[in-house]
Design an enzyme around this catalytic site. Structure first.
Site, PDB file in Angstrom:
ATOM      1  N   SER A 257      -5.321   3.916  -3.989  1.00 36.89           N
ATOM      2  CA  SER A 257      -4.878   3.070  -2.883  1.00 36.89           C
ATOM      3  C   SER A 257      -6.004   2.137  -2.487  1.00 36.89           C
ATOM      4  O   SER A 257      -7.169   2.351  -2.834  1.00 36.89           O
ATOM      5  CB  SER A 257      -4.471   3.909  -1.663  1.00 36.89           C
ATOM      6  N   SER A 295       0.169   3.824  -5.625  1.00 35.00           N
ATOM      7  CA  SER A 295      -0.952   3.269  -4.880  1.00 35.00           C
ATOM      8  C   SER A 295      -0.452   2.651  -3.583  1.00 35.00           C
ATOM      9  O   SER A 295       0.508   1.882  -3.579  1.00 35.00           O
ATOM     10  CB  SER A 295      -1.660   2.201  -5.731  1.00 35.00           C
ATOM     11  N   ASP A 297      -1.207   0.005  -1.215  1.00 42.66           N
ATOM     12  CA  ASP A 297      -2.038  -1.195  -1.153  1.00 42.66           C
ATOM     13  C   ASP A 297      -1.573  -2.073   0.005  1.00 42.66           C
ATOM     14  O   ASP A 297      -0.458  -2.622  -0.017  1.00 42.66           O
ATOM     15  CB  ASP A 297      -1.953  -1.969  -2.464  1.00 42.66           C
TER      16      ASP A 297
END
Length: 372
Positions: A257, A295, A297
């Site tokens: 992340s 992830s 983000d």
């Protein structure tokens, strides 16, 4: 238990001649170059299993009663970022931004509420929207213990300072990894001329909590984990580089992340701030992210400009787009280059980027700048 607010750094990108883009950086090449923005860290190390912490981005107008224009961009929503539905709906942020490890997010949010209620003038405050984001530091820290307390969060908030920002394995970056190496907190800034008629200088600063997968790429040069290209695993290693991770080890780690916080003194409303925030993902891509579906983000941008300042028109945003991409890329590189090799949970070790290898590979491609 040890917890503290600073850490000795190894290097920043510019110490090695790595300069991203052509725009000038601010005095400290940090998010704190935006006037009024301060950063605080609490680094939490306990025994062999806890490697985590808190990082806070603070501004004097983030008081619960007063607020700043803000915009959010989501590259991939596999993560926890408290308070963003109200940011998206109302276009403002009313508290500092706190970063921490995944399962400490909710304790940090409660502590941030305590901090807001304690501020002078907030004696009658009955509602507040805390903004807290996280990345997964479970490779190096026992997340299930949820060790972050209100005391740790308040220490980061109250200790936030202007000027240079500690980077690498510090604060919320104590246990994070990125691109196969030890990473953490990184920051960078850019000064740009923008405006519809008479352009004026404005500053954009970025702070990242880097913890994502892919292949480290420095100014277009891949720097994979493991021995140098053409060097066998059993051959001579570079001095000071320690043991190296392998691609297999990096691929199996939890996390993946990245939280990107952007601040600017350019007068921008929420919609325009979200547009600027989106461009920071270009810097993440250039640094080598594989943008995994697991992830989280996020890029959150806020403006410190006074409310009466009319927003810049969309036609004037191009320099800020470039600044967001370049500063995000350099902040990510700083998060890696400053981080030290760290051992933690279950004996896991995440090794630092070998600086000699980075210099050698980049020099061979002719991308380093003399005088930096």
């Amino acid at each position: 238990m040890i917890w503290f607010v600073t850490e000795t750094q190894r290097a920043r990108a510019r110490d090695l001649g790595i300069v991203v883009g052509g725009l000038p950086a601010g005095q400290h090449n940090a998010i704190t170059d935006v006037p009024g923005v301060r950063v605080g860290h609490t680094t939490l190390i306990e025994g062999s299993d806890i490697r985590t912490g808190v990082t806070a981005v603070v501004h004097d107008r983030l008081t619960g009663i007063r607020a700043l224009s803000a915009g959010l961009a989501t590259g991939n929503g596999f993560g926890k970022i408290v308070g963003t539905t109200q940011v998206s709906e109302l276009g403002v942020i009313e508290t500092p931004v706190v970063l921490t490890g995944t399962l400490c997010t909710f304790r940090a949010a409660d502590a941030l509420v305590s901090y807001m209620l304690s501020l002078p003038g907030n004696e009658q405050l009955e509602t507040v929207n805390p903004v807290v984001a996280e990345t997964n530091d479970g490779f190096l820290s026992d997340m299930r213990r949820r060790p972050v307390t209100e005391e740790h969060v308040l220490a980061a908030l109250r200790g936030a300072a202007a000027g240079p920002v500690a980077e690498g394995a510090v604060g919320a970056g104590t246990g994070t990894s990125a691109l196969g190496f030890k990473a953490g907190i990184g920051t960078s800034s850019r000064i740009v001329e923008c405006g519809p008629d008479t352009p004026r200088p404005v500053t954009l600063g970025v702070l990242v909590q880097a913890n994502f997968g892919g292949t480290l790429t420095v100014l277009g040069v891949p720097v994979p984990p493991g021995p140098l290209p053409g060097q066998g695993a059993g051959e001579q290693r570079e001095p000071g580089s320690g043991e190296h991770t392998t691609g297999e080890q990096a691929a199996g780690d939890p996390g993946n992340s990245c939280v990107i916080v952007l601040a600017t003194d350019a007068p921008l409303d929420s919609r325009r701030l979200a547009r600027v925030a989106w461009r920071s993902f270009a810097g993440m891509a250039r640094a080598g992210s594989d943008f995994s579906g697991r992830s989280g983000d996020y890029a959150l941008a806020f403006s410190t400009a006074p409310p009466q300042a009319g927003p810049l028109p969309d036609s004037a945003l191009d320099p800020l787009f470039v600044a967001a991409a370049d500063a995000a890329e350099e902040a990510i590189l700083n998060s890696l280059l400053a981080a030290q090799t760290t051992a933690g949970f279950r004996g896991h070790v995440r090794y630092a980027v070998p600086l000699d290898r980075v210099r050698r590979l980049c020099a061979a491609r002719g991308v380093l700048r003399a005088g930096h």
